[in-house]
Design a protein around this motif. Structure first.
Motif, PDB file in Angstrom:
ATOM      1  N   SER A 123       4.057  -7.507  -0.295  1.00 31.21           N
ATOM      2  CA  SER A 123       4.461  -6.170  -0.587  1.00 31.21           C
ATOM      3  C   SER A 123       3.473  -5.696  -1.615  1.00 31.21           C
ATOM      4  O   SER A 123       3.165  -4.459  -1.593  1.00 31.21           O
ATOM      5  CB  SER A 123       5.684  -6.436  -1.176  1.00 31.21           C
ATOM      6  N   VAL A 124       2.951  -6.484  -2.650  1.00 26.94           N
ATOM      7  CA  VAL A 124       1.748  -6.001  -3.550  1.00 26.94           C
ATOM      8  C   VAL A 124       0.646  -5.581  -2.924  1.00 26.94           C
ATOM      9  O   VAL A 124       0.131  -4.576  -3.319  1.00 26.94           O
ATOM     10  CB  VAL A 124       1.600  -7.215  -4.391  1.00 26.94           C
ATOM     11  N   MET A 157       1.359  -2.436  -1.308  1.00 23.24           N
ATOM     12  CA  MET A 157       1.516  -1.130  -2.463  1.00 23.24           C
ATOM     13  C   MET A 157      -0.101  -0.748  -2.900  1.00 23.24           C
ATOM     14  O   MET A 157      -0.073   0.385  -3.486  1.00 23.24           O
ATOM     15  CB  MET A 157       2.444  -1.517  -3.399  1.00 23.24           C
ATOM     16  N   SER A 158      -1.005  -1.692  -2.734  1.00 29.86           N
ATOM     17  CA  SER A 158      -2.254  -1.382  -3.141  1.00 29.86           C
ATOM     18  C   SER A 158      -3.062  -0.583  -2.150  1.00 29.86           C
ATOM     19  O   SER A 158      -4.255  -0.289  -2.548  1.00 29.86           O
ATOM     20  CB  SER A 158      -2.965  -2.666  -3.726  1.00 29.86           C
ATOM     21  N   ASP A 159      -2.632  -0.649  -1.020  1.00 28.17           N
ATOM     22  CA  ASP A 159      -3.384   0.126  -0.011  1.00 28.17           C
ATOM     23  C   ASP A 159      -3.339   1.642  -0.374  1.00 28.17           C
ATOM     24  O   ASP A 159      -2.145   2.266  -1.031  1.00 28.17           O
ATOM     25  CB  ASP A 159      -2.627  -0.194   1.338  1.00 28.17           C
ATOM     26  N   LYS A 167       2.026   2.255   1.248  1.00 27.85           N
ATOM     27  CA  LYS A 167       2.671   1.955   0.052  1.00 27.85           C
ATOM     28  C   LYS A 167       3.936   2.024   0.189  1.00 27.85           C
ATOM     29  O   LYS A 167       4.792   1.367  -0.424  1.00 27.85           O
ATOM     30  CB  LYS A 167       2.170   3.236  -1.178  1.00 27.85           C
ATOM     31  N   ALA A 168       4.644   3.018   0.831  1.00 24.62           N
ATOM     32  CA  ALA A 168       5.987   3.122   1.074  1.00 24.62           C
ATOM     33  C   ALA A 168       6.723   1.913   1.724  1.00 24.62           C
ATOM     34  O   ALA A 168       7.771   1.207   1.432  1.00 24.62           O
ATOM     35  CB  ALA A 168       6.411   4.321   2.001  1.00 24.62           C
ATOM     36  N   GLY A 181       5.394  -1.337   1.454  1.00 24.44           N
ATOM     37  CA  GLY A 181       5.225  -2.373   0.629  1.00 24.44           C
ATOM     38  C   GLY A 181       6.221  -2.146  -0.555  1.00 24.44           C
ATOM     39  O   GLY A 181       6.801  -3.181  -0.862  1.00 24.44           O
ATOM     40  N   VAL A 182       6.914  -1.145  -0.972  1.00 17.13           N
ATOM     41  CA  VAL A 182       7.957  -0.770  -1.953  1.00 17.13           C
ATOM     42  C   VAL A 182       9.189  -1.394  -1.213  1.00 17.13           C
ATOM     43  O   VAL A 182      10.013  -2.157  -1.637  1.00 17.13           O
ATOM     44  CB  VAL A 182       7.968   0.800  -2.400  1.00 17.13           C
ATOM     45  N   LEU A 224       9.280  -5.082  -0.870  1.00 17.65           N
ATOM     46  CA  LEU A 224       9.514  -5.599  -2.259  1.00 17.65           C
ATOM     47  C   LEU A 224      11.101  -5.941  -2.365  1.00 17.65           C
ATOM     48  O   LEU A 224      11.280  -6.815  -3.238  1.00 17.65           O
ATOM     49  CB  LEU A 224       9.088  -4.645  -3.243  1.00 17.65           C
TER      50      LEU A 224
END
Length: 160
Positions: A35-36, A39-41, A47-48, A50-51, A54
């Motif tokens: 997920s990190v 989110m760093s992409d 990013k969505a 990844g969040v 999480l």
């Protein structure tokens, strides 16, 4: 060597719980790491995701901790009842495959239901009722009764 084998057999369930817990923790760590990365992409969709991804480790960690605490508290109550001689005896007849005969469990259940109704504030009666629910195959009510027993033991609050 025989003492070690006996100890291993006695703690077989705890060993499996530990192994499954380790696997789940590994999965949660990998999920968190993924997920990190997402989110760093720079892509907004990544990013969505990844969040959203999480959330899985957070819920998984919460559920793991809750279940481990439930198991530890249940075991503590069982040890107290065992020391007092209050654990229900497993005398129910079984099929050749080892399953409890449902009709016998249902008859035994009535005894423990009446005990819990007669002493609604006694955690011991709710613990025994939980065992009877489990033997009768009603796992949902067994867990609910055990949660009631744990709550009564921990808080001293009596069930209405």
């Amino acid at each position: 060597m025989s003492a070690a084998l006996t100890a291993l057999k006695a703690n077989r369930t705890k060993i499996w719980v530990g192994a499954v817990t380790l696997l789940l923790v590994f999965y949660l760590v990998v999920s968190l790491q993924r997920s990190v990365l997402l989110m760093s992409d720079p892509n907004v969709v990544a990013k969505a995701i990844g969040v959203a991804y999480l959330v899985l480790p957070v819920i998984g960690a919460w559920a793991l901790i809750r279940e481990l605490l439930f198991g530890a508290r249940t075991e503590r109550l069982a040890k107290i009842l065992e020391a007092e001689g209050g654990l229900p005896e497993d005398t129910l007849p079984r099929t050749p495959a080892g399953r409890i005969i449902r009709e016998a469990a249902d008859l035994e259940f009535e005894k423990y239901r009446a005990e819990a109704e007669a002493a609604p504030g006694d955690w011991r009666s709710w613990f025994r009722l939980s065992c009877a629910y489990d033997a009768a195959g009603d796992r949902k009510r067994a867990r609910a009764s055990m949660r009631d027993a744990v709550r009564m033991f921990r808080t001293g609050v009596q069930k209405p």
